[in-house]
Design a protein around this motif. Structure first.
Motif, PDB file in Angstrom:
ATOM      1  N   LEU A 167     -12.525  39.048 -15.648  1.00  0.00           N
ATOM      2  CA  LEU A 167     -11.494  40.002 -16.085  1.00  0.00           C
ATOM      3  C   LEU A 167     -11.075  40.909 -14.924  1.00  0.00           C
ATOM      4  CD1 LEU A 167     -12.851  40.922 -19.630  1.00  0.00           C
ATOM      5  CD2 LEU A 167     -10.910  39.435 -19.084  1.00  0.00           C
ATOM      6  N   CYS A 168     -12.031  41.335 -14.126  1.00  0.00           N
ATOM      7  CA  CYS A 168     -11.708  42.166 -12.957  1.00  0.00           C
ATOM      8  C   CYS A 168     -10.870  41.392 -11.947  1.00  0.00           C
ATOM      9  CB  CYS A 168     -12.980  42.669 -12.279  1.00  0.00           C
ATOM     10  SG  CYS A 168     -13.709  44.107 -13.058  1.00  0.00           S
ATOM     11  N   ILE A 169     -11.276  40.168 -11.674  1.00  0.00           N
ATOM     12  CA  ILE A 169     -10.514  39.368 -10.711  1.00  0.00           C
ATOM     13  C   ILE A 169      -9.078  39.228 -11.185  1.00  0.00           C
ATOM     14  CG2 ILE A 169     -10.226  37.069  -9.700  1.00  0.00           C
ATOM     15  CD1 ILE A 169     -13.328  36.821  -9.758  1.00  0.00           C
ATOM     16  N   THR A 225     -13.617  41.846  -3.855  1.00  0.00           N
ATOM     17  CA  THR A 225     -14.844  41.456  -3.158  1.00  0.00           C
ATOM     18  C   THR A 225     -16.051  41.620  -4.081  1.00  0.00           C
ATOM     19  OG1 THR A 225     -15.266  43.691  -2.371  1.00  0.00           O
ATOM     20  CG2 THR A 225     -13.872  42.269  -0.965  1.00  0.00           C
ATOM     21  N   SER A 226     -17.173  41.089  -3.641  1.00  0.00           N
ATOM     22  CA  SER A 226     -18.403  41.256  -4.424  1.00  0.00           C
ATOM     23  C   SER A 226     -18.784  42.727  -4.528  1.00  0.00           C
ATOM     24  CB  SER A 226     -19.546  40.431  -3.829  1.00  0.00           C
ATOM     25  OG  SER A 226     -19.785  40.781  -2.496  1.00  0.00           O
ATOM     26  N   GLU A 227     -18.494  43.507  -3.506  1.00  0.00           N
ATOM     27  CA  GLU A 227     -18.798  44.944  -3.557  1.00  0.00           C
ATOM     28  C   GLU A 227     -17.931  45.639  -4.608  1.00  0.00           C
ATOM     29  OE1 GLU A 227     -18.408  43.238  -0.687  1.00  0.00           O
ATOM     30  OE2 GLU A 227     -20.468  43.373   0.059  1.00  0.00           O
ATOM     31  N   PHE A 228     -16.652  45.285  -4.639  1.00  0.00           N
ATOM     32  CA  PHE A 228     -15.741  45.853  -5.633  1.00  0.00           C
ATOM     33  C   PHE A 228     -16.203  45.486  -7.037  1.00  0.00           C
ATOM     34  CE2 PHE A 228     -12.109  45.322  -8.471  1.00  0.00           C
ATOM     35  CZ  PHE A 228     -11.539  46.586  -8.412  1.00  0.00           C
ATOM     36  N   LEU A 229     -16.518  44.208  -7.245  1.00  0.00           N
ATOM     37  CA  LEU A 229     -16.961  43.738  -8.563  1.00  0.00           C
ATOM     38  C   LEU A 229     -18.285  44.385  -8.959  1.00  0.00           C
ATOM     39  CD1 LEU A 229     -16.018  40.000  -8.076  1.00  0.00           C
ATOM     40  CD2 LEU A 229     -14.881  41.626  -9.612  1.00  0.00           C
ATOM     41  N   ALA A 230     -19.195  44.508  -7.996  1.00  0.00           N
ATOM     42  CA  ALA A 230     -20.490  45.123  -8.268  1.00  0.00           C
ATOM     43  C   ALA A 230     -20.331  46.575  -8.708  1.00  0.00           C
ATOM     44  CB  ALA A 230     -21.388  45.039  -7.036  1.00  0.00           C
ATOM     45  N   ALA A 231     -19.365  47.278  -8.117  1.00  0.00           N
ATOM     46  CA  ALA A 231     -19.123  48.671  -8.512  1.00  0.00           C
ATOM     47  C   ALA A 231     -18.625  48.745  -9.947  1.00  0.00           C
ATOM     48  CB  ALA A 231     -18.111  49.317  -7.565  1.00  0.00           C
ATOM     49  N   SER A 232     -17.797  47.792 -10.366  1.00  0.00           N
ATOM     50  CA  SER A 232     -17.297  47.783 -11.736  1.00  0.00           C
ATOM     51  C   SER A 232     -18.403  47.438 -12.729  1.00  0.00           C
ATOM     52  CB  SER A 232     -16.142  46.794 -11.882  1.00  0.00           C
ATOM     53  OG  SER A 232     -15.680  46.761 -13.219  1.00  0.00           O
ATOM     54  N   VAL A 233     -19.214  46.451 -12.383  1.00  0.00           N
ATOM     55  CA  VAL A 233     -20.288  46.015 -13.274  1.00  0.00           C
ATOM     56  C   VAL A 233     -21.483  46.967 -13.202  1.00  0.00           C
ATOM     57  CG1 VAL A 233     -21.877  44.106 -13.788  1.00  0.00           C
ATOM     58  CG2 VAL A 233     -19.540  43.601 -13.059  1.00  0.00           C
ATOM     59  N   ASN A 234     -21.585  47.677 -12.085  1.00  0.00           N
ATOM     60  CA  ASN A 234     -22.691  48.598 -11.816  1.00  0.00           C
ATOM     61  C   ASN A 234     -24.006  47.836 -11.593  1.00  0.00           C
ATOM     62  OD1 ASN A 234     -23.646  51.133 -11.224  1.00  0.00           O
ATOM     63  ND2 ASN A 234     -24.135  51.636 -13.346  1.00  0.00           N
TER      64      ASN A 234
END
Length: 145
Positions: A15-17, A27-36
């Motif tokens: 969904l984020c992508i 990026t994985s960092e961006f996605l990781a921040a959203s997922v926490n």
């Protein structure tokens, strides 16, 4: 019994992508921040999604993109991609039911068919929901807020 959180994280990632790919590099960092979660968790998950042909991942900090039309990408595709459970093993039986007990020695005959029906119903429902459906639901939720 729970399905691994990899499934919900993978849906979150997709969904984020889809939502942010036009606005910035996902990026994985961006996605990781959203997922926490730690970016390593996201990178491992992206590799599973990539192996299943659901996403493209550009090397370095190139970001990720969905590699399948979102109106064809179902929750069942995601479920299978992240290996939440082995094929046909959503329900795990206890190992050693008592063979001297009438229930224990017949538990498979009592439950196997029903559990198979339940798993097939869940998978059929997952097959009917696409990432595009979730994006629409998300858009509707945002506009109602």
């Amino acid at each position: 019994m729970q399905i691994s959180s990899r499934f919900t994280i993978a849906v979150h990632v997709l969904l984020c992508i889809e939502t942010f790919q036009e606005k910035q590099k996902v990026t994985s960092e961006f996605l990781a921040a959203s997922v926490n979660v730690n970016p390593v968790v996201i990178r491992r998950l992206l590799q599973q999604l990539k192996k299943a042909g659901l996403v493209r991942v550009m090397r370095g900090s190139g970001g990720a993109a969905i590699d399948k039309p979102i109106d064809k990408l179902t929750l069942l595709d995601v479920y299978h991609a992240v290996a939440c459970v082995e094929e046909d093993t959503l329900f795990h039986f206890h190992e050693n039911p008592n063979p001297l007990c009438p229930i224990g020695k017949n538990i498979h005959a009592i439950l196997d068919v029903q559990l198979d029906k339940i798993q097939k119903a869940m998978e059929q429902e997952m097959q009917s929901v696409t990432i595009q459906d979730l994006i629409k639901n998300f858009s509707n939720t945002i506009s109602e807020s």
